[in-house]
Scaffold this motif. Structure first.
Motif, PDB file in Angstrom:
ATOM      1  N   GLN A  96       0.821  -1.207   0.000  1.00 60.67           N
ATOM      2  CA  GLN A  96       0.000   0.000   0.000  1.00 60.67           C
ATOM      3  C   GLN A  96       0.857   1.259   0.000  1.00 60.67           C
ATOM      4  O   GLN A  96       0.476   2.284  -0.575  1.00 60.67           O
ATOM      5  CB  GLN A  96      -0.914   0.009   1.227  1.00 60.67           C
ATOM      6  N   ALA A  97       2.016   1.176   0.657  1.00 62.17           N
ATOM      7  CA  ALA A  97       2.927   2.325   0.726  1.00 62.17           C
ATOM      8  C   ALA A  97       3.786   2.468  -0.524  1.00 62.17           C
ATOM      9  O   ALA A  97       4.600   3.389  -0.610  1.00 62.17           O
ATOM     10  CB  ALA A  97       3.809   2.203   1.960  1.00 62.17           C
ATOM     11  N   GLY A  98       3.608   1.571  -1.482  1.00 62.10           N
ATOM     12  CA  GLY A  98       4.335   1.663  -2.738  1.00 62.10           C
ATOM     13  C   GLY A  98       5.670   0.953  -2.776  1.00 62.10           C
ATOM     14  O   GLY A  98       6.441   1.125  -3.723  1.00 62.10           O
ATOM     15  N   HIS A  99       5.962   0.154  -1.767  1.00 58.85           N
ATOM     16  CA  HIS A  99       7.230  -0.568  -1.755  1.00 58.85           C
ATOM     17  C   HIS A  99       7.131  -1.832  -2.614  1.00 58.85           C
ATOM     18  O   HIS A  99       6.105  -2.522  -2.601  1.00 58.85           O
ATOM     19  CB  HIS A  99       7.618  -0.929  -0.323  1.00 58.85           C
ATOM     20  N   PRO A 100       8.169  -2.164  -3.356  1.00 62.96           N
ATOM     21  CA  PRO A 100       8.119  -3.283  -4.306  1.00 62.96           C
ATOM     22  C   PRO A 100       8.283  -4.638  -3.616  1.00 62.96           C
ATOM     23  O   PRO A 100       9.281  -5.337  -3.802  1.00 62.96           O
ATOM     24  CB  PRO A 100       9.301  -2.980  -5.241  1.00 62.96           C
ATOM     25  N   VAL A 101       7.287  -5.006  -2.836  1.00 63.34           N
ATOM     26  CA  VAL A 101       7.315  -6.274  -2.101  1.00 63.34           C
ATOM     27  C   VAL A 101       6.430  -7.285  -2.813  1.00 63.34           C
ATOM     28  O   VAL A 101       5.230  -7.046  -3.005  1.00 63.34           O
ATOM     29  CB  VAL A 101       6.837  -6.077  -0.649  1.00 63.34           C
ATOM     30  N   ARG A 102       7.022  -8.407  -3.202  1.00 64.07           N
ATOM     31  CA  ARG A 102       6.242  -9.479  -3.823  1.00 64.07           C
ATOM     32  C   ARG A 102       6.011 -10.577  -2.791  1.00 64.07           C
ATOM     33  O   ARG A 102       5.739 -10.299  -1.631  1.00 64.07           O
ATOM     34  CB  ARG A 102       6.953  -9.982  -5.073  1.00 64.07           C
ATOM     35  N   GLY A 103       6.115 -11.827  -3.183  1.00 64.64           N
ATOM     36  CA  GLY A 103       5.789 -12.909  -2.280  1.00 64.64           C
ATOM     37  C   GLY A 103       6.947 -13.314  -1.387  1.00 64.64           C
ATOM     38  O   GLY A 103       8.082 -12.851  -1.532  1.00 64.64           O
ATOM     39  N   GLN A 150       2.348  -0.885  12.462  1.00 65.73           N
ATOM     40  CA  GLN A 150       1.146  -0.313  13.067  1.00 65.73           C
ATOM     41  C   GLN A 150       0.025  -0.198  12.037  1.00 65.73           C
ATOM     42  O   GLN A 150      -1.146  -0.498  12.342  1.00 65.73           O
ATOM     43  CB  GLN A 150       1.444   1.060  13.663  1.00 65.73           C
ATOM     44  N   LYS A 151       0.357   0.231  10.830  1.00 64.50           N
ATOM     45  CA  LYS A 151      -0.659   0.332   9.779  1.00 64.50           C
ATOM     46  C   LYS A 151      -1.278  -1.029   9.501  1.00 64.50           C
ATOM     47  O   LYS A 151      -2.502  -1.140   9.307  1.00 64.50           O
ATOM     48  CB  LYS A 151      -0.045   0.906   8.501  1.00 64.50           C
ATOM     49  N   ALA A 152      -0.444  -2.068   9.485  1.00 61.16           N
ATOM     50  CA  ALA A 152      -0.971  -3.415   9.269  1.00 61.16           C
ATOM     51  C   ALA A 152      -1.988  -3.774  10.337  1.00 61.16           C
ATOM     52  O   ALA A 152      -3.056  -4.321  10.042  1.00 61.16           O
ATOM     53  CB  ALA A 152       0.176  -4.423   9.259  1.00 61.16           C
ATOM     54  N   GLU A 153      -1.662  -3.464  11.591  1.00 64.19           N
ATOM     55  CA  GLU A 153      -2.577  -3.829  12.681  1.00 64.19           C
ATOM     56  C   GLU A 153      -3.817  -2.960  12.698  1.00 64.19           C
ATOM     57  O   GLU A 153      -4.924  -3.424  12.963  1.00 64.19           O
ATOM     58  CB  GLU A 153      -1.849  -3.763  14.029  1.00 64.19           C
ATOM     59  N   ASN A 154      -3.644  -1.655  12.398  1.00 63.36           N
ATOM     60  CA  ASN A 154      -4.794  -0.744  12.377  1.00 63.36           C
ATOM     61  C   ASN A 154      -5.736  -1.034  11.223  1.00 63.36           C
ATOM     62  O   ASN A 154      -6.950  -1.227  11.410  1.00 63.36           O
ATOM     63  CB  ASN A 154      -4.326   0.707  12.262  1.00 63.36           C
ATOM     64  N   ASP A 155      -5.178  -1.059  10.007  1.00 66.39           N
ATOM     65  CA  ASP A 155      -6.000  -1.017   8.804  1.00 66.39           C
ATOM     66  C   ASP A 155      -6.272  -2.378   8.180  1.00 66.39           C
ATOM     67  O   ASP A 155      -7.231  -2.519   7.417  1.00 66.39           O
ATOM     68  CB  ASP A 155      -5.352  -0.115   7.757  1.00 66.39           C
ATOM     69  N   PHE A 156      -5.452  -3.374   8.496  1.00 70.44           N
ATOM     70  CA  PHE A 156      -5.683  -4.705   7.937  1.00 70.44           C
ATOM     71  C   PHE A 156      -6.290  -5.638   8.976  1.00 70.44           C
ATOM     72  O   PHE A 156      -7.306  -6.276   8.717  1.00 70.44           O
ATOM     73  CB  PHE A 156      -4.386  -5.291   7.385  1.00 70.44           C
TER      74      PHE A 156
END
Length: 373
Positions: A96-103, A150-156
């Motif tokens: 979501q933050a635009g970082h190029p993370v795949r699997g 924190q974003k993962a815990e808040n928003d996901f």
């Protein structure tokens, strides 16, 4: 290493990286983080160790040594459930933050006492975030990883926590507590050498499981946000005239405001005493914090109250509940020579209530997230 062996057995290849991130105990500053306030946690020697390798697709496979079975395969945002949401949520937040993370293939192993309010979820998130940061060459600083966790815990996951737990896990320093201004995100280590003062911090795991995502935590946060709106301030951090503020509020909003404002003052006072080298003087502030959490914030429970009262009766210089509340753990500041007496007093009090004996833990301030293989 157990998690590395489990990774290779499950996926048929060695892990590329292995990272460890600790849980935390909060010395003081409870329910102030999401009010832009001050907190003073420290990192624990227990945490979560995550072994990861990159994949060439966007699939995430997850294995937990605490939840035996075949790896869970997550191909999209709607596939994760339960504990896997904390891990996949970090992947989601980075994307979501635009970082190029795949699997990634992931195996995790943790030894933070679960349900004890010692932030096993933050340790899980930060260990995975740290490993992904290295795997994908993102170059993110520890505080950035804490914010993404924190974003993962808040928003996901859907748990509206503040930044304290993830920051303590990412930024902890051995022999120190972490003073964190949750508005500016400024931090500084505060020396916490209790042993030199003849003291121990005793963690009392009540064994009462708490589930903060069940709505009670979110309700307290709404109370604070409503109070700030009624007072015309951005957050309760900005209340400078407490008496005036309390005269305009009623009910839960009044009580929550009283706790948050006075708790911020207590954090600053504890920091001052620790920097002055007199940790034995912080006990009264711990006691006051517990009473405020019990009476104004209403997040304690019978087991926590009995543990705190018995600890002080047994010779602790101060004690309070720690963590989000509704169960979990209490802490007690105990002269080293009184540890046995304090444990005995608490155990006797629990037996008198026909409760199971709590677990007692001692943990020095430890290092934050780090690569271990």
């Amino acid at each position: 290493m157990r998690v590395a062996d489990a990774f290779e057995a499950a996926y048929g290849r060695p892990a590329d990286v292995v990272w460890h991130a600790p849980g935390r105990v909060n010395l003081i500053g409870e329910h102030t983080d999401y009010n832009d306030g001050f907190v003073l946690p420290y990192a624990l020697p227990w945490g979560v160790t995550a072994a990861l390798s990159r994949r060439d697709d966007d699939t995430v496979r997850l294995l937990s040594l605490q939840n035996p079975g075949d790896p869970v395969v997550i191909a999209g945002d709607d596939d994760s459930t339960g504990w896997t949401r904390y891990v996949y949520g970090v992947v989601w937040a980075m994307r979501q933050a635009g970082h190029p993370v795949r699997g990634a293939d992931v195996a995790v192993d943790g030894d933070v006492p679960r349900g004890a309010g010692l932030s096993s979820s933050a340790a899980l998130e930060v260990s995975v975030a740290s490993a992904l940061n290295e795997l994908y060459g993102l170059g993110l600083a520890p505080l950035d990883l804490a914010l993404l966790s924190q974003k993962a815990e808040n928003d996901f996951v859907g748990m509206p926590c503040g930044i304290m737990d993830q920051a303590a896990s990412a930024l902890g320093r051995e022999g120190h507590a972490l003073f964190l201004d949750c508005r500016s995100l400024g931090t500084r280590p505060v020396p916490l050498d209790l042993a030199a003062a003849g003291l121990e911090l005793l963690i009392i795991d009540t064994g009462v499981h708490h589930e903060l995502a069940d709505g009670q935590y979110a309700r307290r946060r709404r109370d604070c946000e409503n109070a700030a709106r009624h007072l015309g301030v951005k957050s309760l951090r900005d209340v400078t005239d407490l008496a005036s503020a309390l005269s305009t509020l009623t009910g839960d909003e009044r009580a929550r405001t009283q706790h948050v404002v006075t708790e911020n003052h207590r954090v600053e006072a504890v920091v001052g005493l620790l920097r002055a080298g007199v940790p034995e003087e912080i006990g009264a502030l711990l006691n006051a914090s517990h009473l405020s959490l019990r009476d104004q914030y209403e997040v304690s429970c019978a087991e926590l109250d009995v543990a705190v009262e018995a600890a002080v009766r047994g010779g602790a210089r101060g004690a309070r509940m720690t963590g989000g509340g509704f169960g979990g753990s209490a802490i007690a500041l105990v002269p080293a020579g009184r540890l046995d007496a304090v444990r005995a007093e608490i155990t006797t009090a629990y037996a008198a209530n026909s409760w199971a004996e709590p677990r007692f833990l001692q943990a020095p301030p430890s290092a934050g997230a780090r690569r271990v293989a």
